[in-house]
Design an enzyme around this catalytic site. Structure first.
Site, mmCIF file in Angstrom:
data_model
loop_
_atom_site.group_PDB
_atom_site.id
_atom_site.type_symbol
_atom_site.label_atom_id
_atom_site.label_comp_id
_atom_site.label_asym_id
_atom_site.label_seq_id
_atom_site.Cartn_x
_atom_site.Cartn_y
_atom_site.Cartn_z
ATOM 1 N N VAL A 164 -16.763 4.951 -0.879
ATOM 2 C CA VAL A 164 -16.845 5.587 0.449
ATOM 3 C C VAL A 164 -18.053 5.120 1.265
ATOM 4 O O VAL A 164 -18.133 5.410 2.450
ATOM 5 C CB VAL A 164 -16.865 7.133 0.373
ATOM 6 C CG1 VAL A 164 -15.554 7.672 -0.137
ATOM 7 C CG2 VAL A 164 -18.047 7.634 -0.436
ATOM 8 N N TYR A 202 -27.654 17.959 -2.016
ATOM 9 C CA TYR A 202 -26.245 18.366 -2.164
ATOM 10 C C TYR A 202 -25.915 19.501 -1.192
ATOM 11 O O TYR A 202 -24.899 19.461 -0.492
ATOM 12 C CB TYR A 202 -26.022 18.798 -3.617
ATOM 13 C CG TYR A 202 -24.599 19.136 -3.977
ATOM 14 C CD1 TYR A 202 -23.664 18.132 -4.205
ATOM 15 C CD2 TYR A 202 -24.189 20.458 -4.115
ATOM 16 C CE1 TYR A 202 -22.359 18.442 -4.551
ATOM 17 C CE2 TYR A 202 -22.898 20.777 -4.466
ATOM 18 C CZ TYR A 202 -21.978 19.765 -4.690
ATOM 19 O OH TYR A 202 -20.690 20.087 -5.034
ATOM 20 N N ILE A 228 -16.369 25.183 -11.033
ATOM 21 C CA ILE A 228 -15.098 24.645 -11.531
ATOM 22 C C ILE A 228 -15.422 23.656 -12.654
ATOM 23 O O ILE A 228 -16.239 22.745 -12.452
ATOM 24 C CB ILE A 228 -14.353 23.869 -10.404
ATOM 25 C CG1 ILE A 228 -14.394 24.618 -9.057
ATOM 26 C CG2 ILE A 228 -12.943 23.520 -10.851
ATOM 27 C CD1 ILE A 228 -13.617 25.884 -8.947
ATOM 28 N N ALA A 280 -27.467 20.348 1.572
ATOM 29 C CA ALA A 280 -27.517 19.867 2.960
ATOM 30 C C ALA A 280 -26.277 19.046 3.280
ATOM 31 O O ALA A 280 -25.687 19.171 4.371
ATOM 32 C CB ALA A 280 -28.783 19.038 3.174
ATOM 33 N N LYS A 334 -23.306 19.295 1.891
ATOM 34 C CA LYS A 334 -22.111 20.142 1.967
ATOM 35 C C LYS A 334 -22.134 21.013 3.226
ATOM 36 O O LYS A 334 -21.095 21.259 3.841
ATOM 37 C CB LYS A 334 -21.989 21.003 0.709
ATOM 38 C CG LYS A 334 -21.697 20.189 -0.555
ATOM 39 C CD LYS A 334 -20.442 19.351 -0.432
ATOM 40 C CE LYS A 334 -20.004 18.745 -1.764
ATOM 41 N NZ LYS A 334 -18.799 17.926 -1.639
ATOM 42 N N SER A 349 -18.502 22.864 -0.881
ATOM 43 C CA SER A 349 -18.989 23.558 -2.078
ATOM 44 C C SER A 349 -19.584 24.899 -1.671
ATOM 45 O O SER A 349 -20.049 25.068 -0.541
ATOM 46 C CB SER A 349 -20.089 22.730 -2.746
ATOM 47 O OG SER A 349 -20.779 23.512 -3.714
HETATM 48 N N1 LIG Z 1 -16.914 20.915 -10.059
HETATM 49 C C1 LIG Z 1 -17.437 21.879 -9.350
HETATM 50 O O1 LIG Z 1 -17.848 22.930 -9.858
HETATM 51 C C2 LIG Z 1 -17.544 21.712 -7.867
HETATM 52 C C3 LIG Z 1 -17.956 22.813 -7.130
HETATM 53 C C4 LIG Z 1 -18.052 22.704 -5.758
HETATM 54 C C5 LIG Z 1 -17.727 21.515 -5.139
HETATM 55 N N2 LIG Z 1 -17.338 20.446 -5.867
HETATM 56 C C6 LIG Z 1 -17.002 19.219 -5.148
HETATM 57 O O2 LIG Z 1 -15.721 18.809 -5.524
HETATM 58 C C7 LIG Z 1 -15.615 17.383 -5.390
HETATM 59 C C8 LIG Z 1 -15.129 16.800 -6.694
HETATM 60 O O3 LIG Z 1 -16.088 17.083 -7.708
HETATM 61 P P1 LIG Z 1 -15.707 17.038 -9.254
HETATM 62 O O4 LIG Z 1 -16.450 18.120 -9.908
HETATM 63 O O5 LIG Z 1 -14.242 16.956 -9.387
HETATM 64 O O6 LIG Z 1 -16.424 15.668 -9.677
HETATM 65 P P2 LIG Z 1 -15.913 14.388 -10.468
HETATM 66 O O7 LIG Z 1 -17.153 13.629 -10.762
HETATM 67 O O8 LIG Z 1 -14.998 14.754 -11.582
HETATM 68 O O9 LIG Z 1 -15.049 13.589 -9.375
HETATM 69 C C9 LIG Z 1 -15.651 12.912 -8.323
HETATM 70 C C10 LIG Z 1 -14.802 11.729 -7.936
HETATM 71 O O10 LIG Z 1 -15.466 11.038 -6.856
HETATM 72 C C11 LIG Z 1 -15.454 9.643 -7.150
HETATM 73 N N3 LIG Z 1 -16.557 8.997 -6.461
HETATM 74 C C12 LIG Z 1 -17.896 9.167 -6.668
HETATM 75 N N4 LIG Z 1 -18.596 8.365 -5.843
HETATM 76 C C13 LIG Z 1 -17.680 7.689 -5.088
HETATM 77 C C14 LIG Z 1 -17.796 6.708 -4.082
HETATM 78 N N5 LIG Z 1 -18.973 6.250 -3.670
HETATM 79 N N6 LIG Z 1 -16.658 6.241 -3.524
HETATM 80 C C15 LIG Z 1 -15.450 6.680 -3.935
HETATM 81 N N7 LIG Z 1 -15.276 7.587 -4.904
HETATM 82 C C16 LIG Z 1 -16.394 8.088 -5.473
HETATM 83 C C17 LIG Z 1 -15.574 9.579 -8.665
HETATM 84 O O11 LIG Z 1 -15.191 8.328 -9.167
HETATM 85 C C18 LIG Z 1 -14.607 10.699 -9.050
HETATM 86 O O12 LIG Z 1 -13.272 10.217 -8.992
HETATM 87 C C19 LIG Z 1 -17.012 16.905 -4.981
HETATM 88 O O13 LIG Z 1 -17.075 16.778 -3.582
HETATM 89 C C20 LIG Z 1 -17.899 18.037 -5.445
HETATM 90 O O14 LIG Z 1 -19.109 18.084 -4.723
HETATM 91 C C21 LIG Z 1 -17.239 20.519 -7.228
#
Ligand SMILES: NC(=O)c1ccc[n+]([C@@H]2O[C@H](COP(=O)([O-])OP(=O)(O)OC[C@H]3O[C@@H](n4cnc5c(N)ncnc54)[C@H](O)[C@@H]3O)[C@@H](O)[C@H]2O)c1
Length: 257
Positions: free
Chosen positions: A71, A160, A192, A162, A164, A147
């Site tokens: 990205v 993070y 999650i 900031a 979000k 988030s």
């Molecule tokens: N897991 C939680 O508790 C939680 C809570 C709140 C928000 N989130 C948000 O949910 C989203 C997914 O998180 P997750 O926990 O599933 O994490 P995860 O690490 O399992 O998945 C993240 C994905 O993003 C991809 N990625 C990372 N950098 C990238 C880049 N530069 N270009 C393209 N792809 C890239 C990774 O390869 C992976 O597929 C994130 O935005 C995270 O901030 C997660």
């Protein structure tokens, strides 16, 4: 006789791109959409990860196409758009679920760490929107994954949080500008279980016990519990919903943790 018909909550027949769709929440959304009958491109940085998820999408009987992206690299996102358009004829739903995190403190975080997190988590959302929106048809839907950290007081997450907060503000700004053709919303997940945090939230850890005790619903969530929110926002049932943040946090709400 009362005439009545409503639009079902369904993404059947939609053409979706899920960025960050090969792991965690994004992968669950990609597979959820596929199991509901959507065409899905699930993309991230490595071919292996893309292939693994694409195979799973095909196993569910859905169409997919394989393409990697970073990205932070605008051209790679252009390639994702062209791949999806070539394969499906257009794009209806875009989910931006790429993730980056740093646990450095406000006074301790270095410039490069701050830039890394905000480049992926915030600027990445902007680049995904800019790359995909021009190919989206009327009735399109963008879903940005935010988030609970966007609004809670959480220590050692300044970049993070900031980023979000910025994602949610950018979501509202995009919703205003891209209306009426494209709706733009965000999902704010709470705790999650995903590969990103499986160790931190593992059963038996202090963190897990604290969450289970404080969460109104009494537990952390599985990633599949975020899928319904994405299906709803992606579906035509949400045709009058834009600029919103849908929280999926087990009831934490505004309470600090
Ligand atoms: N897991 C939680 O508790 C939680 C809570 C709140 C928000 N989130 C948000 O949910 C989203 C997914 O998180 P997750 O926990 O599933 O994490 P995860 O690490 O399992 O998945 C993240 C994905 O993003 C991809 N990625 C990372 N950098 C990238 C880049 N530069 N270009 C393209 N792809 C890239 C990774 O390869 C992976 O597929 C994130 O935005 C995270 O901030 C997660």
């Amino acid at each position: 006789m009362v005439a009545y018909e409503h639009t079902p909550v369904s993404v059947e027949g939609k053409r979706a791109v899920v960025v960050g769709g090969t792991s965690g929440i994004g992968q669950a959304i990609a597979l959820g959409f596929a199991s509901e009958g959507a065409d899905v491109v699930a993309t991230s940085r490595t071919e292996d990860a893309v292939d693994e998820t694409a195979d799973a999408i095909e196993d569910l009987g859905a169409n997919t196409a394989r393409v990697t992206c970073d990205v932070t690299d605008r051209e790679s996102l252009d390639e994702v758009r062209e791949t999806a358009v070539d394969a499906f004829g257009g794009i209806d739903v875009v989910v931006a679920s790429q993730g980056a995190i740093s646990r450095a403190s406000v006074l301790g975080i270095e410039d490069d760490e701050w830039d890394f997190v905000t480049d992926v988590a915030l600027d990445g959302v902007r680049k995904v929107t800019q790359a995909m929106a021009p190919a989206m048809d009327e009735g399109g839907s963008i879903v940005n994954i935010s988030s609970m950290a966007a609004r809670l007081s959480m220590a050692n997450l300044p970049a993070y949080s900031a980023a979000k907060g910025g994602v949610e503000a950018f979501t509202r700004a995009s919703a205003k500008e891209l209306a009426p053709e494209i709706r733009v919303n965000a999902i704010a997940p709470g705790f999650i279980i995903t590969p990103q945090n499986a160790d931190t939230y593992a059963e038996g850890t202090e963190k897990r016990a604290a969450i289970d005790e404080r969460a109104p619903l009494g537990r952390v969530a599985d990633r599949e519990e975020v899928v319904g929110a994405a299906v709803y926002l992606g579906s035509d049932a949400a045709s009058y919903v834009t600029g919103e943040v849908l929280t999926v946090d087990g009831g934490f709400g505004d309470s600090a943790f």
